[in-house]
Scaffold this motif. Structure first.
Motif, PDB file in Angstrom:
ATOM      1  N   ARG A   3      11.249  11.569 -14.092  1.00 57.30           N
ATOM      2  CA  ARG A   3      11.367  12.188 -12.756  1.00 57.30           C
ATOM      3  C   ARG A   3      12.283  11.315 -11.914  1.00 57.30           C
ATOM      4  O   ARG A   3      12.261  10.078 -12.052  1.00 57.30           O
ATOM      5  CB  ARG A   3       9.989  12.420 -12.165  1.00 57.30           C
ATOM      6  N   ASP A  36       9.274   9.904  -6.742  1.00 60.47           N
ATOM      7  CA  ASP A  36       7.924  10.415  -6.525  1.00 60.47           C
ATOM      8  C   ASP A  36       7.965  11.516  -5.444  1.00 60.47           C
ATOM      9  O   ASP A  36       8.916  11.580  -4.666  1.00 60.47           O
ATOM     10  CB  ASP A  36       6.996   9.271  -6.105  1.00 60.47           C
ATOM     11  N   ILE A  71       9.810  -7.556  -5.494  1.00 64.33           N
ATOM     12  CA  ILE A  71       9.136  -8.305  -4.422  1.00 64.33           C
ATOM     13  C   ILE A  71       7.957  -9.099  -4.995  1.00 64.33           C
ATOM     14  O   ILE A  71       7.649 -10.194  -4.537  1.00 64.33           O
ATOM     15  CB  ILE A  71       8.627  -7.344  -3.314  1.00 64.33           C
ATOM     16  N   GLN A  77       2.985  -5.318 -11.034  1.00 65.65           N
ATOM     17  CA  GLN A  77       3.242  -3.984 -11.590  1.00 65.65           C
ATOM     18  C   GLN A  77       4.474  -3.972 -12.495  1.00 65.65           C
ATOM     19  O   GLN A  77       5.248  -4.927 -12.528  1.00 65.65           O
ATOM     20  CB  GLN A  77       3.398  -2.955 -10.476  1.00 65.65           C
ATOM     21  N   ILE A 118       2.004  -7.300   7.215  1.00 69.89           N
ATOM     22  CA  ILE A 118       2.835  -8.337   6.605  1.00 69.89           C
ATOM     23  C   ILE A 118       3.781  -8.938   7.627  1.00 69.89           C
ATOM     24  O   ILE A 118       3.927 -10.152   7.717  1.00 69.89           O
ATOM     25  CB  ILE A 118       3.563  -7.768   5.364  1.00 69.89           C
ATOM     26  N   TYR A 175       0.861  -1.182   0.000  1.00 66.87           N
ATOM     27  CA  TYR A 175       0.000   0.000   0.000  1.00 66.87           C
ATOM     28  C   TYR A 175       0.901   1.237   0.000  1.00 66.87           C
ATOM     29  O   TYR A 175       1.068   1.919   1.006  1.00 66.87           O
ATOM     30  CB  TYR A 175      -0.909  -0.038   1.235  1.00 66.87           C
ATOM     31  N   GLY A 176       1.528   1.486  -1.157  1.00 68.69           N
ATOM     32  CA  GLY A 176       2.372   2.673  -1.314  1.00 68.69           C
ATOM     33  C   GLY A 176       1.772   3.547  -2.399  1.00 68.69           C
ATOM     34  O   GLY A 176       0.550   3.622  -2.555  1.00 68.69           O
ATOM     35  N   THR A 177       2.636   4.185  -3.173  1.00 72.25           N
ATOM     36  CA  THR A 177       2.200   5.109  -4.216  1.00 72.25           C
ATOM     37  C   THR A 177       1.142   4.487  -5.132  1.00 72.25           C
ATOM     38  O   THR A 177       0.087   5.067  -5.366  1.00 72.25           O
ATOM     39  CB  THR A 177       3.420   5.540  -5.038  1.00 72.25           C
ATOM     40  N   ILE A 178       1.424   3.310  -5.643  1.00 74.48           N
ATOM     41  CA  ILE A 178       0.486   2.665  -6.567  1.00 74.48           C
ATOM     42  C   ILE A 178      -0.646   1.985  -5.803  1.00 74.48           C
ATOM     43  O   ILE A 178      -1.827   2.158  -6.133  1.00 74.48           O
ATOM     44  CB  ILE A 178       1.233   1.630  -7.449  1.00 74.48           C
ATOM     45  N   GLN A 231       3.364   9.456 -13.389  1.00 74.37           N
ATOM     46  CA  GLN A 231       3.826   8.109 -13.040  1.00 74.37           C
ATOM     47  C   GLN A 231       3.041   7.501 -11.884  1.00 74.37           C
ATOM     48  O   GLN A 231       2.894   6.283 -11.798  1.00 74.37           O
ATOM     49  CB  GLN A 231       5.316   8.148 -12.690  1.00 74.37           C
ATOM     50  N   THR A 253       3.661  -3.307   5.111  1.00 66.20           N
ATOM     51  CA  THR A 253       4.769  -3.710   5.988  1.00 66.20           C
ATOM     52  C   THR A 253       4.951  -2.776   7.187  1.00 66.20           C
ATOM     53  O   THR A 253       5.253  -3.222   8.288  1.00 66.20           O
ATOM     54  CB  THR A 253       6.109  -3.750   5.209  1.00 66.20           C
ATOM     55  N   GLY A 294       7.299  -2.633 -12.354  1.00 70.70           N
ATOM     56  CA  GLY A 294       8.649  -2.725 -11.813  1.00 70.70           C
ATOM     57  C   GLY A 294       9.192  -4.140 -11.874  1.00 70.70           C
ATOM     58  O   GLY A 294      10.401  -4.354 -11.765  1.00 70.70           O
ATOM     59  N   CYS A 304       1.262  -4.698  -5.373  1.00 71.56           N
ATOM     60  CA  CYS A 304       1.817  -3.347  -5.567  1.00 71.56           C
ATOM     61  C   CYS A 304       3.022  -3.154  -4.676  1.00 71.56           C
ATOM     62  O   CYS A 304       3.276  -2.054  -4.176  1.00 71.56           O
ATOM     63  CB  CYS A 304       0.745  -2.300  -5.263  1.00 71.56           C
ATOM     64  N   THR A 305       3.771  -4.204  -4.469  1.00 67.03           N
ATOM     65  CA  THR A 305       4.977  -4.117  -3.648  1.00 67.03           C
ATOM     66  C   THR A 305       6.127  -3.556  -4.484  1.00 67.03           C
ATOM     67  O   THR A 305       6.013  -3.437  -5.702  1.00 67.03           O
ATOM     68  CB  THR A 305       5.341  -5.514  -3.105  1.00 67.03           C
ATOM     69  N   PRO A 306       7.217  -3.181  -3.834  1.00 72.54           N
ATOM     70  CA  PRO A 306       8.343  -2.599  -4.590  1.00 72.54           C
ATOM     71  C   PRO A 306       8.895  -3.583  -5.632  1.00 72.54           C
ATOM     72  O   PRO A 306       8.767  -4.798  -5.468  1.00 72.54           O
ATOM     73  CB  PRO A 306       9.393  -2.330  -3.504  1.00 72.54           C
TER      74      PRO A 306
END
Ligand SMILES: NC(=O)c1ccc[n+]([C@@H]2O[C@H](COP(=O)([O-])OP(=O)(O)OC[C@H]3O[C@@H](n4cnc5c(N)ncnc54)[C@H](O)[C@@H]3O)[C@@H](O)[C@H]2O)c1
Ligand SMILES: NC(=O)c1ccc[n+]([C@@H]2O[C@H](COP(=O)([O-])OP(=O)(O)OC[C@H]3O[C@@H](n4cnc5c(N)ncnc54)[C@H](O)[C@@H]3O)[C@@H](O)[C@H]2O)c1
Ligand SMILES: NC(=O)c1ccc[n+]([C@@H]2O[C@H](COP(=O)([O-])OP(=O)(O)OC[C@H]3O[C@@H](n4cnc5c(N)ncnc54)[C@H](O)[C@@H]3O)[C@@H](O)[C@H]2O)c1
Ligand SMILES: NC(=O)c1ccc[n+]([C@@H]2O[C@H](COP(=O)([O-])OP(=O)(O)OC[C@H]3O[C@@H](n4cnc5c(N)ncnc54)[C@H](O)[C@@H]3O)[C@@H](O)[C@H]2O)c1
Lengths: 338, 338, 338, 338
Positions: free
Chosen positions: A169, A172, A89, A107, A54, A10-13, A302, A35, A109, A84-86
């Motif tokens: 960029r 973020d 991951i 995603q 997590i 549960y971050g930017t995306i 982005q 996390t 990445g 939607c993890t980094p």
């Protein structure tokens, strides 16, 4: 029946995807997994999402965030999971989703081979909907931005070759530890960059060479695009072709938009949640044709352009709607194109 | 009866003031006046404000923005005007408002003598409400930020002397032509800066020395504050004193907020319009007392902290409510402190 | 006889220290040690330094950089070693220097307990020279900057208390991976910061509270300094006190220097190597006294202010000169104060 | 006999041009003219240049800068004048130079029609030397950078079409008032930009479409270049073609240069005056050929790449040497290519 969708990371995306799912008439958020119990966890709880811890459930409790369960609980409660993890991951998580026999989205990445197929609503929705891939990657923000304009250009004029410089960029707005500070980095130094091949994961036959540059700015990417068309065109016709796309915003001259700073202001003025710009923003004034060479600038937000794509991808793998239906439904629920 | 308030100058401050007025139960926006028919004019029209063209009405029409009148029409239709034009223009406008015998508010970019008095809700609401000033200046974002914390500190502990370094953002996010790019500027070079005397326009007896620095960032100002108190205090007590203020947000440690980037993200996560932060954001972890020397960091959202103050100032000069009533009404309508 | 000095770690600090040593009449560079054969290694070789490879000698050869030996060879060939490795590595290296019974200097990125004593030429040269510490830490750029002004102020007026806000550059100009991009970070969030106690490692009795802020700039740090003096002073007298210091440059008003950008330009115009500014740069126009409260701004060139201090520290531990002699010799050889 | 050359405008370009002239065996600096007696005026005086005051001679005296005369005196004492005033001022100055019948050079900020011809040493030295233009414009930093690589590529392979995105620094390091801070601006928004036609002032027959982008960085411009060649080539051959150019530096992979930050560090490590990089810096690792499409990245040091060109242009209009001779002489005197 409502599709229960879980969001892992549960971050930017992830936070945007959760809100977009919650806005759909045919979906519900089964929960989110996180996390760290920071301010975003508090916000997730206030928005009414069932927060799953997590690792360290006790830390969430200490931060006054009630814990609904762990990642396994979330997957068990979901018909589809959106990871939607980094970057990187997601690949590790796939076996968890498989263990539950739960379809999952990943995603951009992640490497393409994290999933059985890659997805962009405009480029290959029906292929995914008609195929049997249960693990699908939504391509990255830059690839999404390129696919959305190259698909209609190829349909209408034919694309002989695309050459694009992606001025990216550095981080973020909330990534306070990213650089560079005062530099303009070829990134990667080797040419062409991986972005072209990534476009080919959803548009396999398109010739596209990309060069990446990273700069000290956070708001949006800026693409400087050249497309050698297969047939003659003029700038006005191309402008109409692009304006007809529901996820492309052709910025009018009278708006006096100088760059991403103004675009984000425009989105905030429009009352958009988080000031998001789900659409490619193509400067009308920049669209030019020299011979069969088309040029234009587009800005890509982005943080949000992949969000409607994730919603559509859920429907594509759930087999709930065809491309046109899904895109209309997603756009309407979010306010895309308004 | 609803107070009809006009907004002259619809930029960073004006657009927010208009929305804040529209949200009040006892006020209505009689219209907004603007010079340039850019995307902000379109947005004003879409939000339902009667757009008045200051110069070139034809240009507004060409940009599909219907024109409700000119500046004179706006002033004529208003019980109070809030001048939100660029620094220095407000002083030129005063005679227009006087010609209509219409009370007016001015912003902190104007010199103090633009008006009969300066205003900050926490510092001197009642003085303005009980006086007969009809032309009142709402002090600047930085001065507002200092006044909000120094007033309660002075009430509770007594302030012997304040020394603050104001690390100022170089421009607002939508000001694409502002610098510096890679510099840290003493601004002004001379010490103390004008900010201390500006605090004295609302808190005349306070000893406060300020130093200004300008840096390449757009999100918020950061104040590094030292207050030598007149009586002993401990950090916990000060923290409570500040947390009791409705327009101060004491950032908890568990939120893991590293700086303005995270604060703005937090505001967007909370669904705040435009991601605004009307409150001073004081890091709880930074509040420290060494002897009678109090230290803390606070971040000030330059685009929005003066917005609730403008609303209160309308009530103060209209004589419609006392300080406590007005602040509660404003906060509730906007969601300040939530 | 020439003192043979080795430099371990040839980055921002190490390359400058090597050049400064080479410029001294009484010292010679026995060699430099480096981990990576990048463009800096090539430059070290071209400058005539014997390059020692810490790890992978073959990689240096592949990059056409002849290898003179390894780290052990360098230490063996040196009377003194100056460790200029990244923060934390110096502590690991101490045992290597001890094994050779070779005195060593460490940099300010190390904890104070890496060494037997900390050093600043203006603050405590003679103490180090007269003591028997063989492992000495040259304090950090910020601490050096504070010590150089606080020492004379304390001698002349007495310092009751110092409060300083250190507005720090996010990274050095060649650190392309450092941030933040668009933020102003309290760093550390907790107050006071570690910089005050670090000053106390060379000036143990001084009361100094510091607050750190990090911003997106690379050229210099900017200090906003308040010193409550023990006796009365006026701004002119303080200006003279500071101007008398050989490592303080009081920037005259007629130079029209707005900030670090101009200061670096001035250094380049003066033909300084790498555009270095070894001196504290105090804005003359900023020096102000209110009661016993002195205020001023100073800019600190993080890449070079510790360089003359390292040279002096070598003499201090080698017992070759007293403070006054060493400082004059160092300054003359480098051009400090010219 | 020495050619006496005067420099009008002693800023970023003027100061470097003066130093470059002073380094030539066949030229002498007759003086420099300046408007403001800031630190740069002091530096000019210390470097031994006769400083001429354009307006206010008294102000120079007050800043301890002796005044040698005014602009007329300077022109009278010069065989050639190099105008290095801000963009647009050169056009106003032409009549002064004409009144003295003194040939003059102008810089790239002027419109092409300021002069009788435009100049780049690699592109059209001999044309200028053999023609009778006495007022000649040295093309801008970006145009110089493009001309230097396109000329040999056209000679060796033929250039069918060039498409380049110029990612431009927002301001020079000492321009503390330039932006943008956190934005990526299409600049100009219209495509193609004026840079292509500017290349055509020295290479009239070349097809080149350019797009400009401005970003928050100060060190160098970065060009993302695509050249469709007329004949087949491979990356190694192109690399050799470019490496053969004395004013192109092909950055080797082992140098590990990530971007302009590293390039400037490299120049400082090499002891270059002001850390200048007179050469185009082309990343060797970026040179790629797909079919007949060549791609590469190059960084252009805006402050200095036109400096050797100005020196050569003096000889071209004075008729003192042919292209090859002049370039060798200039390079040797400055250290270009070393
Ligand atoms: N931010 C963008 O611009 C952008 C755009 C398009 C695609 N993407 C891609 O989306 C993905 C997510 O990126 P983001 O920018 O949202 O990242 P982010 O860092 O903002 O969010 C990632 C979230 O995952 C959580 N997390 C960390 N480790 C985890 C773990 N082991 N398991 C579960 N959660 C974990 C973090 O706490 C955080 O909440 C990446 O693949 C990224 O490449 C990002
Ligand atoms: N932006 C901030 O951070 C901030 C914070 C507090 C106070 N202020 C003060 O608020 C005032 C407005 O600042 P802002 O940042 O909103 O400026 P802005 O430039 O964003 O907006 C000003 C608006 O006034 C319009 N305008 C220009 N000339 C005008 C004229 N002659 N008559 C009427 N309108 C005209 C512009 O078109 C624009 O819409 C200034 O006094 C400023 O110092 C600004
Ligand atoms: N840069 C500054 O602003 C500054 C100012 C004052 C003090 N310092 C301190 O000086 C020290 C060096 O900092 P810097 O900025 O020069 O760092 P740097 O990263 O520029 O240089 C460090 C050098 O050490 C090399 N290195 C890396 N690992 C090594 C190892 N294990 N053994 C030997 N060499 C190794 C690197 O290759 C590099 O050449 C640190 O303690 C730092 O805190 C830095
Ligand atoms: N800086 C660059 O990156 C760059 C690169 C290539 C070409 N140029 C061009 O070179 C020219 C000079 O640019 P610069 O960057 O050196 O500018 P600058 O502002 O650094 O220097 C201009 C100098 O001219 C002086 N000046 C101002 N008004 C004057 C007047 N009326 N008469 C005489 N002198 C006056 C200023 O005091 C200053 O010393 C411009 O045409 C510019 O476009 C600049």
């Amino acid at each position: 029946m409502m599709l229960r969708v879980g969001v892992n990371g549960y971050g930017t995306i992830g936070k945007r995807v959760a809100d977009a799912l919650a806005a759909q008439p045919d979906m519900t958020v089964s929960g989110v997994a996180k996390t760290t119990p920071n301010f975003e966890a508090t916000a997730a709880h206030r928005r009414g999402y069932a927060v799953h811890a997590i690792d360290d459930a006790a830390a969430f409790a200490a931060a006054d965030v009630p814990v609904a369960g762990d990642l396994d609980d979330l997957v068990a409660a979901s018909d589809v999971v959106i990871d939607c993890t980094p970057a990187g991951i997601g690949a590790q998580n796939r076996e968890i989703y498989e263990a539950h026999d739960t379809p999952a989205l990943y995603q951009g990445g992640e490497d393409a081979d994290v999933a059985d197929a890659s997805f962009n609503a405009r480029a290959n929705y029906d292929e995914i909907a008609n195929g049997d891939a249960e693990h699908v990657r939504v391509v990255s923000c830059n690839t999404t931005g390129l696919s959305r304009v190259l698909t209609p250009l190829d349909e209408v004029y034919g694309v002989e070759k695309t050459r694009a410089t992606l001025v990216r960029r550095g981080g973020d707005p909330s990534q306070s530890d990213r650089g560079p500070i005062n530099d303009i980095l070829p990134d990667p130094v080797t040419v062409p960059s991986h972005h072209g091949p990534d476009v080919n994961t959803v548009l396999p036959d398109l010739a596209v060479d990309t060069m990446g540059v990273t700069v000290p700015a956070t708001l949006m990417h800026l693409h400087s695009v050249n497309v050698t068309l297969e047939s003659d065109a003029d700038a006005d016709a191309v402008r109409e072709t692009l304006a007809d796309e529901s996820r492309v915003f052709v910025v009018p001259e009278h708006a006096r938009v100088a760059g991403p700073g103004h675009l984000k202001e425009l989105a905030k003025d429009a009352g958009r949640p988080r000031g998001d710009l789900w659409e490619n923003c193509v400067w009308g004034a920049s669209i030019a044709v020299e011979g069969r060479d088309l040029y234009f600038f587009q800005a890509i937000h982005q943080e949000s352009d992949v969000v409607p794509e994730n919603v559509d991808a859920v429907r594509a793998i759930a087999g709930d709607a065809d491309a046109a239906e899904s895109v209309v439904r997603t756009n309407r629920a979010l306010g895309v194109g308004r």
